[in-house]
Design an enzyme around this catalytic site. Structure first.
Site, short mmCIF file in Angstrom:
data_model
loop_
_atom_site.label_atom_id
_atom_site.label_comp_id
_atom_site.label_asym_id
_atom_site.label_seq_id
_atom_site.Cartn_x
_atom_site.Cartn_y
_atom_site.Cartn_z
N CYS A 29 -21.86 72.53 -21.40
CA CYS A 29 -22.43 73.87 -21.60
C CYS A 29 -22.57 74.09 -23.10
CB CYS A 29 -21.50 74.93 -21.01
SG CYS A 29 -22.17 76.61 -21.14
N LEU A 34 -17.48 89.30 -19.01
CA LEU A 34 -17.50 90.30 -20.07
C LEU A 34 -16.41 90.00 -21.11
CD1 LEU A 34 -19.20 92.80 -20.72
CD2 LEU A 34 -17.43 94.19 -19.66
N HIS A 35 -15.19 90.02 -20.67
CA HIS A 35 -14.02 89.58 -21.45
C HIS A 35 -13.68 90.44 -22.66
CE1 HIS A 35 -14.07 86.28 -18.75
NE2 HIS A 35 -15.07 85.64 -19.31
N CYS A 46 -11.88 76.26 -16.14
CA CYS A 46 -13.15 75.79 -16.65
C CYS A 46 -13.04 74.52 -17.51
CB CYS A 46 -13.72 76.94 -17.48
SG CYS A 46 -15.43 76.81 -17.85
N CYS A 99 -13.07 78.13 -23.32
CA CYS A 99 -13.58 77.31 -22.22
C CYS A 99 -13.67 75.84 -22.60
CB CYS A 99 -14.95 77.84 -21.81
SG CYS A 99 -15.76 76.80 -20.59
N GLU A 134 -17.81 68.86 -12.51
CA GLU A 134 -16.72 69.26 -11.63
C GLU A 134 -17.18 70.29 -10.62
OE1 GLU A 134 -13.21 68.89 -14.98
OE2 GLU A 134 -13.22 70.61 -13.62
N ASN A 177 -6.44 81.11 -18.02
CA ASN A 177 -5.87 79.79 -17.78
C ASN A 177 -5.86 79.06 -19.10
OD1 ASN A 177 -4.85 78.90 -15.35
ND2 ASN A 177 -6.86 78.56 -14.45
N CYS A 191 -17.22 76.44 -5.79
CA CYS A 191 -17.63 76.81 -7.15
C CYS A 191 -18.45 75.66 -7.71
CB CYS A 191 -16.39 77.07 -8.00
SG CYS A 191 -16.80 77.56 -9.69
N GLY A 243 -21.47 75.42 -17.14
CA GLY A 243 -22.87 75.71 -17.43
C GLY A 243 -23.19 77.18 -17.33
N GLU A 244 -24.23 77.57 -18.01
CA GLU A 244 -24.77 78.93 -17.94
C GLU A 244 -25.97 78.87 -16.99
OE1 GLU A 244 -24.48 82.29 -18.86
OE2 GLU A 244 -26.31 82.25 -17.65
N CYS A 259 -18.23 79.46 -25.43
CA CYS A 259 -17.13 80.41 -25.22
C CYS A 259 -15.82 79.77 -25.70
CB CYS A 259 -17.04 80.82 -23.75
SG CYS A 259 -18.57 81.54 -23.12
N SER A 304 -22.99 83.71 -11.72
CA SER A 304 -22.15 84.23 -12.80
C SER A 304 -22.74 83.85 -14.15
CB SER A 304 -20.74 83.66 -12.68
OG SER A 304 -19.93 84.11 -13.75
S1 SF4 Z 1 -17.33 80.08 -19.87
FE1 SF4 Z 1 -19.18 79.40 -18.75
S2 SF4 Z 1 -20.87 80.01 -20.16
FE2 SF4 Z 1 -18.99 80.03 -21.38
S3 SF4 Z 1 -18.88 77.97 -22.30
FE3 SF4 Z 1 -17.71 77.91 -20.36
S4 SF4 Z 1 -19.19 77.15 -18.85
FE4 SF4 Z 1 -20.36 77.87 -20.60
#
Ligand code: SF4
Length: 395
Positions: free
Chosen positions: A119, A252-253, A370, A126, A99, A327, A112, A196-197, A123, A228
């Site tokens: 990923c 950070l969260h 996400c 996500c 996406e 979200n 974006c 993705g990271e 998280c 990011s």
């Molecule tokens: S927030 Fe970013 S790093 Fe974390 S699982 Fe989702 S895509 Fe991956």
């Protein structure tokens, strides 16, 4: 490979850097300046049909139409929200679907970009990570996303779209950047905040950034590019030493290890204080103010105590905190913080001199957070990853 098979595989322009594009045109027996002509059409004018590239000889146009493609992405779904956000599900030739989000701002457009299909960071809030990581994207596939969003922006009647003359250096689209070179038409910022990271795909991400900044391709200034990360400390340090000087955002969260580990398993490997220390090193080496993304989640990380701890953690560090109400992920267990809680959180940070902005949630109507569109597409495509908009904290 037979000659016939070789001819069946097109050359994707976005998979080439500037030198590679020159080599490609030379391999066809053409002068190197043809590379500049092709790059201008593809990168600046958003024209992907070689037959429409009118300053190329007609034979060259036919050869390119047979042998090459501008990029490898195919838009399979295109959604538009009333706030101007557009989301694209883009398929690549191997069937992976990712996406990309186009966000409309007063100053122009942001794109974006996803850096991986899926990923593996896990998280908890996500959707991108639900199916794990399918594969890394190439620099060219990241560039495909920018060009697809750019082509959409050029179609728009406002905020950097229609009425912009690609050849007019004074238009919103063509103005000079901090780097002194021309902006990509209509696209003012590129944020690597999609699925993705980025530091899990470091080399391709850096190559993508170099191509974004290359004046022979896009010439986007470093200040207009943001990477990011979920907090991969070695990646932060490596990027700090890369000399690229792009912006850094860190998801950070949470201000403490217990809460952050609950939300982000990556915290077990690189705890909060290590992430902040690496961010300070990034600022020291690049002079770029780091942004910390913080999604406020009801009864998880949104208390006054969390705000106090965050202020303490970032005390004396000239950074910025972006707050956003989470979200909701379909079928996820977390809920967005209440609005009054957000206000109290902001007030606590502001009282401690922490620079803070509350971000809008863009594109909610089209699942712009996400991985949410991907979640809907998975039954159709069964592959891929996805992500949110610039204001949707992610990787
Ligand atoms: S927030 Fe970013 S790093 Fe974390 S699982 Fe989702 S895509 Fe991956």
């Amino acid at each position: 490979m037979t000659a016939l098979e070789d001819r069946a595989i097109p050359t994707y322009i976005t998979e080439l850097d500037a030198a590679g594009l020159r080599d490609f045109v030379r391999s066809l027996g053409w002068p190197a300046y043809r590379a500049k002509q092709i790059a201008r059409w593809v990168y600046r004018r958003g024209i992907f049909d070689f037959r429409a590239m009118t300053d190329l000889p007609s034979e060259a146009r036919e050869v390119l139409a047979e042998r090459a493609r501008a990029h490898s992405g195919a838009v399979v779904t295109r959604l538009h929200a009333p706030d101007g956000t557009s989301k694209f599900a883009i398929a690549f030739p191997d069937g992976q679907v990712i996406e990309t989000v186009l966000l409309a701002y007063r100053f122009g457009y942001s794109v974006c970009v996803s850096t991986q299909a899926g990923c593996r960071m896990g998280c908890r809030f996500c959707a991108s990570t639900i199916g794990g990581r399918a594969r890394d994207l190439t620099a060219g596939e990241m560039m495909s996303q920018v060009l697809i969003a750019h082509a959409e922006a050029l179609e728009r009647p406002a905020s950097g779209g229609a009425g912009l003359d690609p050849d007019d250096p004074d238009s919103l689209a063509g103005g000079a950047t901090d780097g002194g070179s021309a902006d990509l038409l209509g696209i003012r910022r590129v944020v690597l905040m999609g699925s993705g990271e980025p530091f899990d795909n470091y080399d391709q991400v850096v190559e993508f950034i170099r191509r974004l900044m290359d004046p022979e391709l896009l010439g986007l200034g470093a200040r207009r590019i943001t990477v990011s990360t979920s907090g991969v400390v070695p990646g932060i340090v490596k990027l700090a030493h890369s000399g690229l000087g792009v912006n850094l955002a860190v998801s950070l969260h949470a201000p403490d290890d217990a809460t952050r580990t609950l939300l982000m398993p990556v915290n077990k490997k690189w705890p909060v204080h290590d992430v902040v220390a690496a961010s300070k090193e990034y600022f020291r080496l690049t002079s770029r103010r780091v942004t910390f993304e913080y999604a406020l989640i009801k009864n998880v990380n949104d208390s006054k105590e969390h705000a106090e701890a965050l202020a303490q953690l970032l005390s004396g560090f000239p950074c910025h905190v972006n707050l956003i109400r989470l979200n909701p992920v379909s079928a996820g267990k977390f809920e967005p913080a209440d609005k009054y809680t957000v206000e109290e959180f902001v007030a606590t940070l502001a009282a401690r001199q922490v620079a803070v902005t509350v971000r809008r949630r863009l594109g909610i109507e089209i699942d712009a957070a996400c991985g949410q569109l991907r979640r809907r597409l998975v039954p159709t495509f069964s592959l891929g990853g996805a992500n949110g908009g610039e204001d949707e904290p992610c990787g």
